[in-house]
Design an enzyme around this catalytic site. Sequence first.
Site, mmCIF file in Angstrom:
data_model
loop_
_atom_site.group_PDB
_atom_site.id
_atom_site.type_symbol
_atom_site.label_atom_id
_atom_site.label_comp_id
_atom_site.label_asym_id
_atom_site.label_seq_id
_atom_site.Cartn_x
_atom_site.Cartn_y
_atom_site.Cartn_z
ATOM 1 N NE ARG A 93 -16.035 68.317 38.570
ATOM 2 C CZ ARG A 93 -15.846 68.015 39.827
ATOM 3 N NH1 ARG A 93 -14.631 67.914 40.305
ATOM 4 N NH2 ARG A 93 -16.866 67.803 40.621
ATOM 5 C CG HIS A 210 -19.847 59.746 43.185
ATOM 6 N ND1 HIS A 210 -19.056 59.608 42.065
ATOM 7 C CD2 HIS A 210 -19.088 60.406 44.093
ATOM 8 C CE1 HIS A 210 -17.888 60.172 42.288
ATOM 9 N NE2 HIS A 210 -17.878 60.663 43.523
ATOM 10 C CG ASN A 213 -12.571 62.670 49.846
ATOM 11 O OD1 ASN A 213 -12.462 62.098 50.931
ATOM 12 N ND2 ASN A 213 -11.572 62.802 49.003
ATOM 13 N N GLY A 214 -16.910 63.296 48.674
ATOM 14 C CA GLY A 214 -18.315 63.711 48.659
ATOM 15 C C GLY A 214 -19.140 62.507 48.239
ATOM 16 N NE ARG A 243 -19.409 69.082 51.065
ATOM 17 C CZ ARG A 243 -19.037 68.580 49.874
ATOM 18 N NH1 ARG A 243 -19.530 67.442 49.431
ATOM 19 N NH2 ARG A 243 -18.186 69.233 49.127
ATOM 20 C CG ASP A 285 -8.911 58.053 53.820
ATOM 21 O OD1 ASP A 285 -9.302 56.872 53.790
ATOM 22 O OD2 ASP A 285 -8.166 58.550 52.963
ATOM 23 N N GLY A 335 -17.323 53.343 47.169
ATOM 24 C CA GLY A 335 -18.247 52.417 46.495
ATOM 25 C C GLY A 335 -17.509 51.334 45.727
ATOM 26 C CG ASN A 337 -11.424 50.881 46.058
ATOM 27 O OD1 ASN A 337 -11.031 50.048 45.248
ATOM 28 N ND2 ASN A 337 -11.344 52.176 45.844
ATOM 29 C CD GLU A 387 -16.387 62.634 38.699
ATOM 30 O OE1 GLU A 387 -15.481 62.129 39.395
ATOM 31 O OE2 GLU A 387 -17.131 63.541 39.089
#
Length: 402
Positions: A93, A210, A213-214, A243, A285, A335, A337, A387
């Site tokens: 990645r 998506h 966390n991000g 963020r 979270d 998304g 859960n 991913e």
Amino acid sequence: MNVLVINCGSSSVKYSLFRMTDSEAGEEVASGIVERIGEAESRIRHEAPGEETSRPVEAPDHRSALALVVEHLTTGSHAVLSGLDDIDAVGHRVVHGGERFTESVRIDEKVIEAVEACVPLAPLHNPPNLVGIRAAMELMPRVPHVAVFDTAFHQTLGPHAFLYAIPYRLYEEHGIRRYGFHGTSHRYVTLAAAEMLGRPVDEVNLITCHLGNGCSVTAVRAGRSADTSMGLTPLEGLVMGTRSGDLDPAVVFHLARTLGMGVDEIDALLNRESGLLGVSGVSNDMREVVAASTQGDRRAELAIDIFCRRLRKYIGAYTAVPGRVDALVFTGGIGENSALVRERTCRGLEALGYALDTSSNASDARGPRDLATAESEKRILVIPTDEEAMIARDTARIAAGR
Ligand code: ADP
């Protein structure tokens, strides 16, 4: 074909081993993470059929961490490989591929140089990715190594979508533009959504969200990314764990001038102390923020509202991008859960053709599913992202010369 997928951070190596079948789908047979590389207490967590371990290890650098990964895959009663030579290809990645990489590529010295050239665009991510690539190539010099970029899927954005309205020379001379991230996830769910809709991928128009966390949202036209919410860096767009996402850029000048904050301090404020954490004061979270809001915490409630409203605004805006939208797709930890986030996000989107079936949404079902009512003009899909599987598929394809 056995494909090892590697994701190197500055002090960690995440890995998954895939056994690829002819159908390209592949099956994950082991996975894990080496954490705190270079620190006193490095640790490996490893999962394979019949085995789940977490133990302290000595991992002074990424190379020794990768050697530990191979050792865990190849030794003991739960070994999934008989030796290092059983690994046929390695998929890496890589966060930033700039404008150079529009798809995954087999790694050679030229590719490494090009990834190095992207370091100014991703100073925190590309260097550890490169360290991982070099270490793995040293350890496994005879197998193909493939780079899969987070930015590549978004290289189909047109200039009208990727340019900021700032002096053009900043793009020409310094590459300042929207790149977008999470591309591997948006691509994975795009392919899966096309399959669920029973249509060729180049005929589907989607809005893919998506939310991990991000968080990022992408408008997909004819199976390709047409616009996406993250920008030059992953800071732009949706509200995220820590963020801020979009804000008036003048907030930055104001913080500097009025509060005397420095650039690094503002960077940390917007990237690490904002979002769900910054507004709620509870956590980054979503589960903890939801729990606090259920207990009556007003700021936690507000954080969820801001999160969902921002997402709804993007969905509204992106509905106008491809002309016709077939489906809205939710993925990522939140998304997949959070029925609450999906419900609040979709509330008010009925007029745009998105009608959520609230009882299917609230069910505990897992896996890919359609949550739209039978009458809904557009589908509302939940598709668990993968991913690593996408990286394994690209790696197997490129390694096989296809
Ligand atoms: P990453 O981006 O690190 O891969 P994930 O995709 O795993 O992260 O998403 C992490 C987010 O998903 C966290 O905010 C977590 O609270 C959230 N999440 C996971 N399960 C649930 C759940 N059941 N309800 C609400 N949020 C959840």
